[in-house]
Design a protein around this motif. Structure first.
Motif, PDB file in Angstrom:
ATOM      1  N   GLU A   1       7.684   8.460  -6.236  1.00  0.00           N
ATOM      2  CA  GLU A   1       8.477   7.402  -6.867  1.00  0.00           C
ATOM      3  C   GLU A   1       7.814   7.006  -8.181  1.00  0.00           C
ATOM      4  N   GLU A   2       8.599   6.400  -9.064  1.00  0.00           N
ATOM      5  CA  GLU A   2       8.037   5.901 -10.321  1.00  0.00           C
ATOM      6  C   GLU A   2       8.081   4.380 -10.337  1.00  0.00           C
ATOM      7  N   ASP A   3       7.026   3.803 -10.902  1.00  0.00           N
ATOM      8  CA  ASP A   3       6.904   2.342 -10.953  1.00  0.00           C
ATOM      9  C   ASP A   3       7.821   1.799 -12.043  1.00  0.00           C
ATOM     10  N   THR A   4       9.102   1.737 -11.733  1.00  0.00           N
ATOM     11  CA  THR A   4      10.095   1.307 -12.714  1.00  0.00           C
ATOM     12  C   THR A   4      10.823   0.061 -12.223  1.00  0.00           C
ATOM     13  N   LEU A   5      11.527  -0.589 -13.156  1.00  0.00           N
ATOM     14  CA  LEU A   5      12.316  -1.771 -12.788  1.00  0.00           C
ATOM     15  C   LEU A   5      13.378  -1.400 -11.753  1.00  0.00           C
ATOM     16  N   GLU A   6      13.956  -0.211 -11.928  1.00  0.00           N
ATOM     17  CA  GLU A   6      14.995   0.258 -11.001  1.00  0.00           C
ATOM     18  C   GLU A   6      14.452   0.357  -9.573  1.00  0.00           C
TER      19      GLU A   6
ATOM     20  N   ILE B   1       0.847  -1.205   0.000  1.00  0.00           N
ATOM     21  CA  ILE B   1       0.000   0.000   0.000  1.00  0.00           C
ATOM     22  C   ILE B   1       0.877   1.249   0.000  1.00  0.00           C
ATOM     23  N   GLU B   2       1.942   1.187   0.800  1.00  0.00           N
ATOM     24  CA  GLU B   2       2.872   2.326   0.901  1.00  0.00           C
ATOM     25  C   GLU B   2       3.484   2.622  -0.472  1.00  0.00           C
ATOM     26  N   ASN B   3       3.868   1.557  -1.180  1.00  0.00           N
ATOM     27  CA  ASN B   3       4.454   1.743  -2.519  1.00  0.00           C
ATOM     28  C   ASN B   3       3.441   2.350  -3.487  1.00  0.00           C
ATOM     29  N   ARG B   4       2.204   1.849  -3.436  1.00  0.00           N
ATOM     30  CA  ARG B   4       1.167   2.398  -4.324  1.00  0.00           C
ATOM     31  C   ARG B   4       0.953   3.884  -4.056  1.00  0.00           C
ATOM     32  N   ASN B   5       0.965   4.247  -2.772  1.00  0.00           N
ATOM     33  CA  ASN B   5       0.799   5.659  -2.416  1.00  0.00           C
ATOM     34  C   ASN B   5       1.954   6.501  -2.961  1.00  0.00           C
TER      35      ASN B   5
ATOM     36  N   ASN C   1       1.550  -0.504  14.975  1.00  0.00           N
ATOM     37  CA  ASN C   1       1.008  -0.147  13.665  1.00  0.00           C
ATOM     38  C   ASN C   1       1.899  -0.692  12.559  1.00  0.00           C
ATOM     39  N   PRO C   2       1.289  -1.095  11.439  1.00  0.00           N
ATOM     40  CA  PRO C   2       2.098  -1.553  10.307  1.00  0.00           C
ATOM     41  C   PRO C   2       2.670  -0.362   9.552  1.00  0.00           C
ATOM     42  N   PRO C   3       3.606  -0.602   8.630  1.00  0.00           N
ATOM     43  CA  PRO C   3       4.073   0.483   7.760  1.00  0.00           C
ATOM     44  C   PRO C   3       2.873   1.102   7.033  1.00  0.00           C
ATOM     45  N   THR C   4       3.013   2.299   6.611  1.00  0.00           N
ATOM     46  CA  THR C   4       1.996   3.205   6.018  1.00  0.00           C
ATOM     47  C   THR C   4       1.282   3.999   7.107  1.00  0.00           C
TER      48      THR C   4
ATOM     49  N   ILE D   1      -4.783   7.023  11.238  1.00  0.00           N
ATOM     50  CA  ILE D   1      -4.638   5.722  10.566  1.00  0.00           C
ATOM     51  C   ILE D   1      -5.265   5.831   9.182  1.00  0.00           C
ATOM     52  N   THR D   2      -4.411   5.684   8.179  1.00  0.00           N
ATOM     53  CA  THR D   2      -4.891   5.833   6.806  1.00  0.00           C
ATOM     54  C   THR D   2      -4.987   4.483   6.081  1.00  0.00           C
ATOM     55  N   ALA D   3      -4.406   3.430   6.692  1.00  0.00           N
ATOM     56  CA  ALA D   3      -4.459   2.097   6.069  1.00  0.00           C
ATOM     57  C   ALA D   3      -5.815   1.450   6.365  1.00  0.00           C
ATOM     58  N   PRO D   4      -6.200   0.455   5.564  1.00  0.00           N
ATOM     59  CA  PRO D   4      -7.470  -0.249   5.847  1.00  0.00           C
ATOM     60  C   PRO D   4      -7.488  -0.812   7.270  1.00  0.00           C
ATOM     61  N   MET D   5      -8.589  -0.581   7.976  1.00  0.00           N
ATOM     62  CA  MET D   5      -8.646  -0.928   9.393  1.00  0.00           C
ATOM     63  C   MET D   5      -8.558  -2.431   9.639  1.00  0.00           C
ATOM     64  N   ASN D   6      -9.094  -3.236   8.689  1.00  0.00           N
ATOM     65  CA  ASN D   6      -9.006  -4.688   8.902  1.00  0.00           C
ATOM     66  C   ASN D   6      -7.550  -5.159   8.845  1.00  0.00           C
ATOM     67  N   LEU D   7      -6.756  -4.537   7.967  1.00  0.00           N
ATOM     68  CA  LEU D   7      -5.327  -4.871   7.899  1.00  0.00           C
ATOM     69  C   LEU D   7      -4.634  -4.490   9.210  1.00  0.00           C
ATOM     70  N   VAL D   8      -4.934  -3.293   9.696  1.00  0.00           N
ATOM     71  CA  VAL D   8      -4.303  -2.813  10.937  1.00  0.00           C
ATOM     72  C   VAL D   8      -4.687  -3.712  12.113  1.00  0.00           C
ATOM     73  N   THR D   9      -5.966  -4.070  12.199  1.00  0.00           N
ATOM     74  CA  THR D   9      -6.436  -4.904  13.318  1.00  0.00           C
ATOM     75  C   THR D   9      -5.792  -6.292  13.281  1.00  0.00           C
ATOM     76  N   GLU D  10      -5.776  -6.900  12.106  1.00  0.00           N
ATOM     77  CA  GLU D  10      -5.182  -8.244  11.997  1.00  0.00           C
ATOM     78  C   GLU D  10      -3.680  -8.190  12.286  1.00  0.00           C
ATOM     79  N   PHE D  11      -3.022  -7.124  11.812  1.00  0.00           N
ATOM     80  CA  PHE D  11      -1.603  -6.961  12.108  1.00  0.00           C
ATOM     81  C   PHE D  11      -1.386  -6.872  13.622  1.00  0.00           C
ATOM     82  N   ARG D  12      -2.239  -6.112  14.295  1.00  0.00           N
ATOM     83  CA  ARG D  12      -2.085  -5.945  15.744  1.00  0.00           C
ATOM     84  C   ARG D  12      -2.284  -7.267  16.488  1.00  0.00           C
TER      85      ARG D  12
END
Lengths: 76, 243
Positions: free
Chosen positions: B50-55, B39-43, B128-131, B196-207
């Motif tokens: 950042e650019e979605d490149t091979l590099e 999610i962090e990368n997509r943001n 909290n997870p990354p993002t 908290i900007t990440a999906p709450m279900n992800l955050v809860t399960e991570f916790r």
């Protein structure tokens, strides 16, 4: 009236902790150093050798990154 | 004993428990970290940072492997560190702990420390997870988290010491005193300033996985140190006689 004094002999087992101050100090240092490295270092440790560059490289931060999140330490 | 033997069994216990913690995290927490970093990368791509490149992906894979491989190593370091604190407290409090053998005493203490310096601070400042987490507030958040852990830990010790002055209901006095005090601190301390900007279900399960991981550490260290202490009888002192 006769007073009788009895000589009482008793044995008490004194259970000491048996922990030396040296051990406590040594373990306290391990605790503080390990906690700092895993939970809070932002290049500080390597900056002693590599200078300011260490704050950009963040090698220890990245190495402990996943554990920081997983163990509940603030990150980012 | 040897001071050296005491230090060695404490450090070994912490390192092994940390190894277990790191391994458990590797199995159950890493999938959530990967999701969150995705999610962090997509943001980053959407914001143009950042650019979605091979590099980008080559560099990403490079440090992600470094981060993942550090999970277990960091577990050993953290385990050794927290285990050192646990060893000090166990050695100093062993005679006061309930239980008829060292394993039970060690597990009881692990439970007390898990509750007071992990779970209660976690309820106030959960993992909290990354993002999730603003880099600008990391120092403030670190100070709040550490402060809460220290307050909770010292309060537990303080109320235990205070309860000794009472003739009866000592445990109840210590428990109620600590509960009232830490509840007041819980509501008085500032909240985590980050949104908290990440999906709450992800955050809860991570916790949940985070709690399971840390719990595996405290269970492990209680059992390992208890067994080692029991086998090596590091506490034995010759009896003192008073006549």
């Amino acid at each position: 009236m006769v007073l009788t004094f009895m000589s009482e002999s008793r044995q008490i087992n004194v259970s000491k902790t048996g922990v030396s101050k040296l051990a406590i100090v040594a373990l306290a240092i391990v605790f503080a150093a390990g906690l700092f490295v895993v939970g809070f270092d932002q290049g500080h440790v390597f900056s002693l050798v590599y200078g300011e560059q260490a704050f950009a490289d963040l090698y220890i931060h990245e190495l402990t990154h996943d554990m920081r999140h997983a163990a509940g330490f603030p990150c980012h | 004993m040897k001071t050296s033997l005491f230090i060695i069994i404490v450090l070994i216990s912490g390192a092994f428990a940390g190894l277990i913690h790191g391994t458990v995290n590797f199995a159950i927490v890493e999938p959530y970290l990967d999701q969150a970093i995705g999610i962090e990368n997509r943001n980053l791509f959407e914001s143009g940072e950042e650019e979605d490149t091979l590099e980008f992906w080559v560099e990403y894979e490079g440090y992600r492997v470094w981060q993942k491989s550090g999970q277990i190593l960091a577990g050993v370091i953290l385990g050794t560190s927290v285990g050192a604190l646990y060893g000090i407290v166990f050695a100093l409090s062993r005679n006061s702990l309930p239980g008829n053998n060292d394993v039970k005493k060690a597990i009881v203490l692990a439970g007390i420390m898990w509750l007071t310096i992990y779970l209660i601070p976690f309820l106030k400042y959960p993992a909290n997870p990354p993002t999730v987490g603003d880099g600008e507030t990391v120092v403030l958040r670190s100070m709040l988290y550490l402060s809460f852990i220290a307050i909770s830990g010292f309060a537990a010790v303080g109320f235990y010491q205070l309860s000794k002055k009472f003739k009866s209901n000592k445990k109840l006095v210590a428990l109620i005193g600590y509960a009232v005090f830490i509840s007041a601190v819980f509501f008085a301390m500032p909240e985590n300033p980050d949104e908290i900007t990440a999906p709450m279900n992800l955050v809860t399960e991570f916790r949940i996985m985070s709690v399971l991981g840390v719990t595996s550490f405290w269970v492990s260290i209680g059992v390992i140190l208890g067994i080692l202490w029991d086998r090596l009888k590091s506490h034995k002192q010759p009896p003192h006689s008073y006549s």
